[in-house]
Design a protein around this motif. Structure first.
Motif, PDB file in Angstrom:
ATOM      1  N   PRO A 165      56.434  39.682  31.369  1.00 49.11           N
ATOM      2  CA  PRO A 165      55.780  38.391  31.603  1.00 49.11           C
ATOM      3  C   PRO A 165      54.261  38.482  31.444  1.00 49.11           C
ATOM      4  O   PRO A 165      53.660  39.545  31.641  1.00 49.11           O
ATOM      5  CB  PRO A 165      56.154  38.052  33.052  1.00 49.11           C
ATOM      6  N   VAL A 166      53.665  37.348  31.121  1.00 44.97           N
ATOM      7  CA  VAL A 166      52.220  37.299  30.918  1.00 44.97           C
ATOM      8  C   VAL A 166      51.471  37.707  32.178  1.00 44.97           C
ATOM      9  O   VAL A 166      50.459  38.418  32.111  1.00 44.97           O
ATOM     10  CB  VAL A 166      51.789  35.879  30.473  1.00 44.97           C
ATOM     11  N   ASP A 167      51.962  37.284  33.348  1.00 43.68           N
ATOM     12  CA  ASP A 167      51.250  37.629  34.578  1.00 43.68           C
ATOM     13  C   ASP A 167      51.283  39.128  34.845  1.00 43.68           C
ATOM     14  O   ASP A 167      50.334  39.692  35.409  1.00 43.68           O
ATOM     15  CB  ASP A 167      51.807  36.851  35.772  1.00 43.68           C
ATOM     16  N   GLU A 168      52.352  39.804  34.415  1.00 37.60           N
ATOM     17  CA  GLU A 168      52.402  41.258  34.565  1.00 37.60           C
ATOM     18  C   GLU A 168      51.405  41.924  33.629  1.00 37.60           C
ATOM     19  O   GLU A 168      50.715  42.880  34.010  1.00 37.60           O
ATOM     20  CB  GLU A 168      53.810  41.776  34.280  1.00 37.60           C
ATOM     21  N   VAL A 169      51.312  41.421  32.396  1.00 40.42           N
ATOM     22  CA  VAL A 169      50.334  41.957  31.447  1.00 40.42           C
ATOM     23  C   VAL A 169      48.925  41.794  31.999  1.00 40.42           C
ATOM     24  O   VAL A 169      48.110  42.728  31.968  1.00 40.42           O
ATOM     25  CB  VAL A 169      50.459  41.254  30.081  1.00 40.42           C
ATOM     26  N   ARG A 170      48.624  40.618  32.531  1.00 37.14           N
ATOM     27  CA  ARG A 170      47.290  40.368  33.090  1.00 37.14           C
ATOM     28  C   ARG A 170      46.993  41.298  34.257  1.00 37.14           C
ATOM     29  O   ARG A 170      45.875  41.813  34.391  1.00 37.14           O
ATOM     30  CB  ARG A 170      47.185  38.912  33.531  1.00 37.14           C
ATOM     31  N   ALA A 171      47.992  41.523  35.111  1.00 41.50           N
ATOM     32  CA  ALA A 171      47.794  42.398  36.263  1.00 41.50           C
ATOM     33  C   ALA A 171      47.522  43.831  35.824  1.00 41.50           C
ATOM     34  O   ALA A 171      46.656  44.516  36.386  1.00 41.50           O
ATOM     35  CB  ALA A 171      49.018  42.343  37.175  1.00 41.50           C
ATOM     36  N   VAL A 172      48.245  44.294  34.808  1.00 38.21           N
ATOM     37  CA  VAL A 172      48.041  45.654  34.311  1.00 38.21           C
ATOM     38  C   VAL A 172      46.662  45.786  33.676  1.00 38.21           C
ATOM     39  O   VAL A 172      45.947  46.764  33.912  1.00 38.21           O
ATOM     40  CB  VAL A 172      49.144  46.037  33.302  1.00 38.21           C
ATOM     41  N   VAL A 173      46.272  44.801  32.873  1.00 28.80           N
ATOM     42  CA  VAL A 173      44.957  44.842  32.229  1.00 28.80           C
ATOM     43  C   VAL A 173      43.849  44.851  33.278  1.00 28.80           C
ATOM     44  O   VAL A 173      42.877  45.608  33.174  1.00 28.80           O
ATOM     45  CB  VAL A 173      44.789  43.649  31.267  1.00 28.80           C
ATOM     46  N   ALA A 174      43.996  44.028  34.310  1.00 30.01           N
ATOM     47  CA  ALA A 174      42.992  43.981  35.374  1.00 30.01           C
ATOM     48  C   ALA A 174      42.906  45.313  36.105  1.00 30.01           C
ATOM     49  O   ALA A 174      41.808  45.807  36.414  1.00 30.01           O
ATOM     50  CB  ALA A 174      43.322  42.856  36.351  1.00 30.01           C
ATOM     51  N   ALA A 175      44.061  45.921  36.389  1.00 30.91           N
ATOM     52  CA  ALA A 175      44.076  47.205  37.081  1.00 30.91           C
ATOM     53  C   ALA A 175      43.454  48.303  36.221  1.00 30.91           C
ATOM     54  O   ALA A 175      42.719  49.160  36.721  1.00 30.91           O
ATOM     55  CB  ALA A 175      45.508  47.576  37.459  1.00 30.91           C
ATOM     56  N   GLU A 176      43.745  48.272  34.918  1.00 29.65           N
ATOM     57  CA  GLU A 176      43.168  49.261  34.010  1.00 29.65           C
ATOM     58  C   GLU A 176      41.654  49.102  33.925  1.00 29.65           C
ATOM     59  O   GLU A 176      40.911  50.088  33.893  1.00 29.65           O
ATOM     60  CB  GLU A 176      43.789  49.119  32.621  1.00 29.65           C
ATOM     61  N   ALA A 177      41.186  47.859  33.878  1.00 31.18           N
ATOM     62  CA  ALA A 177      39.747  47.608  33.812  1.00 31.18           C
ATOM     63  C   ALA A 177      39.048  48.101  35.077  1.00 31.18           C
ATOM     64  O   ALA A 177      37.966  48.704  35.017  1.00 31.18           O
ATOM     65  CB  ALA A 177      39.489  46.123  33.607  1.00 31.18           C
ATOM     66  N   LEU A 178      39.673  47.865  36.229  1.00 30.28           N
ATOM     67  CA  LEU A 178      39.099  48.323  37.494  1.00 30.28           C
ATOM     68  C   LEU A 178      39.066  49.841  37.552  1.00 30.28           C
ATOM     69  O   LEU A 178      38.070  50.446  37.983  1.00 30.28           O
ATOM     70  CB  LEU A 178      39.909  47.765  38.661  1.00 30.28           C
ATOM     71  N   SER A 179      40.145  50.480  37.098  1.00 30.20           N
ATOM     72  CA  SER A 179      40.195  51.937  37.098  1.00 30.20           C
ATOM     73  C   SER A 179      39.122  52.528  36.191  1.00 30.20           C
ATOM     74  O   SER A 179      38.463  53.515  36.542  1.00 30.20           O
ATOM     75  CB  SER A 179      41.583  52.399  36.644  1.00 30.20           C
ATOM     76  N   LEU A 180      38.938  51.909  35.025  1.00 30.71           N
ATOM     77  CA  LEU A 180      37.910  52.384  34.103  1.00 30.71           C
ATOM     78  C   LEU A 180      36.528  52.231  34.711  1.00 30.71           C
ATOM     79  O   LEU A 180      35.682  53.126  34.609  1.00 30.71           O
ATOM     80  CB  LEU A 180      37.998  51.603  32.787  1.00 30.71           C
ATOM     81  N   ARG A 181      36.313  51.115  35.374  1.00 29.01           N
ATOM     82  CA  ARG A 181      35.014  50.877  36.003  1.00 29.01           C
ATOM     83  C   ARG A 181      34.728  51.913  37.080  1.00 29.01           C
ATOM     84  O   ARG A 181      33.598  52.388  37.222  1.00 29.01           O
ATOM     85  CB  ARG A 181      34.988  49.470  36.599  1.00 29.01           C
ATOM     86  N   GLU A 182      35.756  52.285  37.828  1.00 33.37           N
ATOM     87  CA  GLU A 182      35.566  53.263  38.899  1.00 33.37           C
ATOM     88  C   GLU A 182      35.311  54.662  38.358  1.00 33.37           C
ATOM     89  O   GLU A 182      34.680  55.489  39.026  1.00 33.37           O
ATOM     90  CB  GLU A 182      36.796  53.269  39.807  1.00 33.37           C
ATOM     91  N   ARG A 183      35.794  54.924  37.138  1.00 30.91           N
ATOM     92  CA  ARG A 183      35.597  56.257  36.556  1.00 30.91           C
ATOM     93  C   ARG A 183      34.235  56.415  35.903  1.00 30.91           C
ATOM     94  O   ARG A 183      33.794  57.528  35.647  1.00 30.91           O
ATOM     95  CB  ARG A 183      36.695  56.546  35.528  1.00 30.91           C
ATOM     96  N   ILE A 184      33.595  55.306  35.590  1.00 27.61           N
ATOM     97  CA  ILE A 184      32.280  55.381  34.949  1.00 27.61           C
ATOM     98  C   ILE A 184      31.231  55.643  36.021  1.00 27.61           C
ATOM     99  O   ILE A 184      31.105  54.869  36.974  1.00 27.61           O
ATOM    100  CB  ILE A 184      31.960  54.074  34.205  1.00 27.61           C
ATOM    101  N   PRO A 185      30.483  56.738  35.903  1.00 26.44           N
ATOM    102  CA  PRO A 185      29.457  57.023  36.922  1.00 26.44           C
ATOM    103  C   PRO A 185      28.433  55.895  36.996  1.00 26.44           C
ATOM    104  O   PRO A 185      28.067  55.293  35.988  1.00 26.44           O
ATOM    105  CB  PRO A 185      28.808  58.319  36.416  1.00 26.44           C
ATOM    106  N   GLU A 186      28.037  55.609  38.217  1.00 22.41           N
ATOM    107  CA  GLU A 186      27.033  54.569  38.391  1.00 22.41           C
ATOM    108  C   GLU A 186      25.692  55.056  37.851  1.00 22.41           C
ATOM    109  O   GLU A 186      25.307  56.207  38.017  1.00 22.41           O
ATOM    110  CB  GLU A 186      26.896  54.210  39.869  1.00 22.41           C
ATOM    111  N   THR A 187      25.036  54.154  37.197  1.00 24.84           N
ATOM    112  CA  THR A 187      23.717  54.479  36.654  1.00 24.84           C
ATOM    113  C   THR A 187      22.658  53.961  37.609  1.00 24.84           C
ATOM    114  O   THR A 187      22.637  52.778  37.942  1.00 24.84           O
ATOM    115  CB  THR A 187      23.523  53.830  35.274  1.00 24.84           C
TER     116      THR A 187
END
Length: 210
Positions: A178-200
């Motif tokens: 479902p589209v809502d599952e795709v959106r949830a996965v994309v959002a979770a992946e984006a958050l995970s990527l953001r957390e892995r990027i060291p803060e500047t």
């Protein structure tokens, strides 16, 4: 004619679009050259456990770059990943790469049990206790990995925009995502990527002495 439908071989199935069941996708030359060999190796490794091989990504999307782009595949099989299966797959991929060294870093493939492809998506409770997939991708040799929620993006692309190369039609093996599952996965992946990027940390320029 005897009324029996001729059995479709992997080679004749290459490029057969899932959406129409009859329209042929004009696969790039490089993909047409290597896919029959790869399918043979997969069949040899999995035998009767093989349920289907599904092609997706740029090779069917029309933006495949010869000599650069990956070939993206989902392979469905009946049982579960175990040590014996991993050994057979390692041998199969080694033989394939010996024959096609130009594709050593251009195969992005996941082997998934049918129960994972057709079942309910896993919860967000981490990877503990999840079924295993076998995966190989550019820069990453064959390895096992948990069937986390993020794989839903691969299942969705294979089912909605892919082509069945051999075996059962993809829509009979891979559940709708479902589209809502795709959106949830994309959002979770984006958050995970953001957390892995060291803060500047931006430091104010020190005033220079005159």
């Amino acid at each position: 004619m005897d009324g029996r439908q001729q059995q479709q071989t992997p080679n004749s199935a290459i490029g057969r679009s899932r959406q129409s069941g009859a329209a042929l996708v004009a696969l790039p030359v490089g993909a047409r050259r290597v896919l029959p060999s790869l399918l043979d190796e997969i069949q040899s490794a999995l035998g009767d456990q093989l349920l289907g091989v599904y092609l997706y990504g740029s090779v069917v999307g029309g933006d495949f770059d010869e000599g650069v782009s990956d070939i993206d595949l989902v392979v469905a099989f009946a049982d579960a990943v175990d040590q014996s299966m991993m050994g057979r797959l390692e041998t199969a991929h080694y033989r394939f790469w010996q024959t096609h060294p130009d594709f050593v870093d251009r195969i992005d493939l996941v082997y998934a049990p049918a129960a994972v492809l057709s079942g309910r998506p896993p919860s967000d409770g981490g990877s503990s206790g999840l079924p295993l997939l076998a995966s190989v991708s550019p820069g990453s040799p064959l390895h096992t990995t948990p069937a986390t929620r993020s794989w839903a993006l691969n299942w969705q692309q294979a089912r909605d925009a892919g082509a069945t190369l051999t075996g059962r039609p993809v829509e009979s093996v891979v559940r709708p995502v479902p589209v809502d599952e795709v959106r949830a996965v994309v959002a979770a992946e984006a958050l995970s990527l953001r957390e892995r990027i060291p803060e500047t940390h931006h430091r104010e320029a020190m005033p220079t002495s005159s």
